[in-house]
Enzyme design. Structure first.
Site, PDB file in Angstrom:
ATOM      1  N   ASN A   7      74.869  73.071  -2.192  1.00  0.00           N
ATOM      2  CA  ASN A   7      75.820  73.392  -1.132  1.00  0.00           C
ATOM      3  C   ASN A   7      77.208  73.212  -1.736  1.00  0.00           C
ATOM      4  O   ASN A   7      77.695  72.088  -1.871  1.00  0.00           O
ATOM      5  CB  ASN A   7      75.578  72.434   0.045  1.00  0.00           C
ATOM      6  CG  ASN A   7      76.503  72.718   1.207  1.00  0.00           C
ATOM      7  OD1 ASN A   7      77.410  73.547   1.107  1.00  0.00           O
ATOM      8  ND2 ASN A   7      76.275  72.028   2.308  1.00  0.00           N
ATOM      9  N   ARG A  90      73.182  77.171   0.108  1.00  0.00           N
ATOM     10  CA  ARG A  90      73.683  77.319   1.467  1.00  0.00           C
ATOM     11  C   ARG A  90      74.877  78.282   1.429  1.00  0.00           C
ATOM     12  O   ARG A  90      75.808  78.099   0.641  1.00  0.00           O
ATOM     13  CB  ARG A  90      74.152  75.970   1.997  1.00  0.00           C
ATOM     14  CG  ARG A  90      74.731  76.119   3.363  1.00  0.00           C
ATOM     15  CD  ARG A  90      75.265  74.824   3.877  1.00  0.00           C
ATOM     16  NE  ARG A  90      75.746  75.029   5.226  1.00  0.00           N
ATOM     17  CZ  ARG A  90      76.680  74.292   5.789  1.00  0.00           C
ATOM     18  NH1 ARG A  90      77.223  73.318   5.132  1.00  0.00           N
ATOM     19  NH2 ARG A  90      77.059  74.532   7.021  1.00  0.00           N
ATOM     20  N   HIS A 179      75.854  76.720  11.893  1.00  0.00           N
ATOM     21  CA  HIS A 179      74.858  75.628  11.967  1.00  0.00           C
ATOM     22  C   HIS A 179      73.463  76.189  12.237  1.00  0.00           C
ATOM     23  O   HIS A 179      72.590  75.486  12.757  1.00  0.00           O
ATOM     24  CB  HIS A 179      75.170  74.636  13.120  1.00  0.00           C
ATOM     25  CG  HIS A 179      76.380  73.782  12.906  1.00  0.00           C
ATOM     26  ND1 HIS A 179      77.192  73.407  13.947  1.00  0.00           N
ATOM     27  CD2 HIS A 179      76.897  73.214  11.798  1.00  0.00           C
ATOM     28  CE1 HIS A 179      78.173  72.645  13.489  1.00  0.00           C
ATOM     29  NE2 HIS A 179      78.015  72.524  12.178  1.00  0.00           N
ATOM     30  N   ARG A 240      88.634  70.172  15.317  1.00  0.00           N
ATOM     31  CA  ARG A 240      88.799  71.521  15.888  1.00  0.00           C
ATOM     32  C   ARG A 240      88.857  71.446  17.408  1.00  0.00           C
ATOM     33  O   ARG A 240      88.120  70.692  18.035  1.00  0.00           O
ATOM     34  CB  ARG A 240      87.638  72.437  15.498  1.00  0.00           C
ATOM     35  CG  ARG A 240      87.524  72.698  14.012  1.00  0.00           C
ATOM     36  CD  ARG A 240      86.504  73.812  13.753  1.00  0.00           C
ATOM     37  NE  ARG A 240      86.179  73.901  12.350  1.00  0.00           N
ATOM     38  CZ  ARG A 240      84.965  73.639  11.848  1.00  0.00           C
ATOM     39  NH1 ARG A 240      83.968  73.308  12.645  1.00  0.00           N
ATOM     40  NH2 ARG A 240      84.750  73.749  10.558  1.00  0.00           N
ATOM     41  N   GLU A 384      68.895  70.155   7.054  1.00  0.00           N
ATOM     42  CA  GLU A 384      69.216  71.516   6.610  1.00  0.00           C
ATOM     43  C   GLU A 384      68.745  71.765   5.178  1.00  0.00           C
ATOM     44  O   GLU A 384      68.280  72.854   4.845  1.00  0.00           O
ATOM     45  CB  GLU A 384      70.724  71.761   6.742  1.00  0.00           C
ATOM     46  CG  GLU A 384      71.158  71.765   8.193  1.00  0.00           C
ATOM     47  CD  GLU A 384      72.650  71.570   8.397  1.00  0.00           C
ATOM     48  OE1 GLU A 384      73.345  72.563   8.560  1.00  0.00           O
ATOM     49  OE2 GLU A 384      73.102  70.410   8.399  1.00  0.00           O
TER      50      GLU A 384
END
Ligand code: ADP
Length: 406
Positions: A7, A90, A179, A240, A384
């Site tokens: 990743n 990823r 996600h 965010r 993940e």
């Protein structure tokens, strides 16, 4: 068989080495501060904890450092890079081009590059990771697993914005969601916990980490999700804002003279829990501050939980019938108080939380609903990397290759 999962971020590379099909982890680590005066690689390889501090010029050098550590037999490594059967990457944005994981070739690389305008911060480093891994391990199949792919099953009614149609047709302006690997993993686990086939489970999944998103999953397929064209839309996150009136941008330009770039940075990096509290983006810090009477921390947490509750209501309406609500990621897996605050008052909708079960469920799979709750409430730690390893393993097996055959 060994599968390396990578990743690659703008200044970091996270890796995990799986043995498949056993699904055991032989090594994992994180390289940070690529391009800075001093880089740091912290890893655990074959039971050996290791830490390297040295300048790491770029991703090529970073990957070399990781591969050297993995093959250092004196410190838990394995002998030969040829023992890596496949590499899984990823990739954040696959746009409408990728509905599932793919074996990477030059054409796939070009397609990921073509999606850079949709994910200018994420796709370029993902691509760097892919290019360097293909150079370092040229004969090894490499697979891309996209954050957006799981949500490609959303119907137009969920993914279209009410803007001139030409902007979708020509500029691909639409909702994509992110996600996806996490929502896919926890929804599969949740169906298994419920004893249902994935096709027969309606789920609301809540990924509450630094980034936060929710999904409505019907019969194993995502039918709506809270993030949009970018990860900015939806829930309140660490930094965010999530949902906001788009006219905020014009207003800030008028009253503060901010440029669009400054507004983008403000909403992505200085808002959310951090902006509201003026203290931190970290939920643990905010919960501790709230307990000491910090009003701004309390407000930030209240707004965060209220937004999630609104989406629970919305996705309950989207699905009609919900079999389970699933909490995952840092906050969702660990914080019983946040789970309780999110669901307070939702009993009439069928969400009945068992306080004791909730308190006891920390970072492990658990059903935290009362025995008589019409809807189950589950905690499912996400994984993940494991999903990427499984997808990579499956695609690599399908490909005729001397490595797989041998
Ligand atoms: P990322 O999105 O970076 O992978 P994580 O899924 O690790 O992030 O989630 C990070 C968030 O989880 C942070 O806000 C952190 O404070 C929060 N978190 C972790 N443990 C707890 C806990 N015990 N209670 C409350 N929040 C927690």
């Amino acid at each position: 068989m060994r599968i390396l999962v990578l990743n690659a971020g703008s200044s970091s590379i996270k890796f995990e080495l799986f043995r498949m099909p056993e699904e055991t982890v032989d090594a994992r680590g994180l390289l940070q501060r690529i391009g800075e005066p001093l880089g740091e690689l912290a890893c655990r390889i074959g039971g050996h904890e290791r830490k390297f501090e040295r300048p790491v010029k770029d991703h090529a050098e970073g990957l070399r450092l990781i591969l050297d550590a993995l093959t250092d037999t004196a410190h838990g490594g394995f002998a030969d890079l040829a023992e890596i059967t496949a590499v899984g990457h990823r990739v954040v944005h696959g746009g409408e081009a990728f509905h599932e994981p793919v074996l990477i070739d030059d054409e796939v690389e070009r397609a990921i590059e073509a999606h850079v305008p949709l994910a200018p911060l994420h796709n370029p480093p993902n691509l760097l990771g892919i290019r360097e891994a293909r150079k370092a391990l040229p004969d090894v199949p490499q697979v891309a697993v996209f954050d957006t792919a799981f949500h490609q099953t959303m119907p137009p009614v969920a993914f279209r914005y009410a803007v001139p149609g030409e902007l979708y047709e020509q500029a691909k302006l639409r909702r994509y969601g992110f996600h996806g690997t996490s929502h896919r993993y926890v929804s599969e686990r949740a169906a298994a916990i419920l004893g249902r086939k994935p096709e027969a489970a309606n789920l609301v999944t809540c990924h509450l980490g630094n980034g936060c998103s929710m999904a409505a999953v019907r019969g194993g397929r995502s039918v709506d999700t809270s993030m949009g064209l970018t990860p900015l839309e939806g829930l309140v996150m660490g930094t965010r804002s999530g949902d906001i009136d788009p006219a905020v941008a014009a207003y800030l330009e008028r009253v503060r003279g901010l440029t669009i770039r400054q507004i983008d940075a403000l909403l992505n990096k200085q808002s959310g829990l951090l902006g509201l509290s003026g203290l931190s983006n970290d939920m643990r810090t905010l919960l501790a501050a709230e307990a000491e009477g910090n009003e701004r921390a309390k407000l930030a947490i209240d707004v965060y939980c209220y937004r999630i509750r609104k989406y629970v209501g919305a996705y309950t309406a989207v699905l009609g019938q919900v079999h389970a609500l699933v909490f995952t990621a840092g906050v969702g897996e660990n914080s019983a108080p946040i789970r309780a605050r999110v669901l307070a008052g939702l009993e009439p909708l069928g969400y009945r939380l068992d306080e004791e079960r909730n308190r006891a469920a920390v970072r492990r799979e658990a059903d935290i609903a009362t025995a008589d709750s019409p809807i189950r409430i589950l905690v499912v730690p996400t994984n993940e990397e494991l999903v990427i390893a499984r997808d990579t393993f499956e695609l690599a097996l399908r490909r005729p290759s001397r490595f797989v055959a041998g």
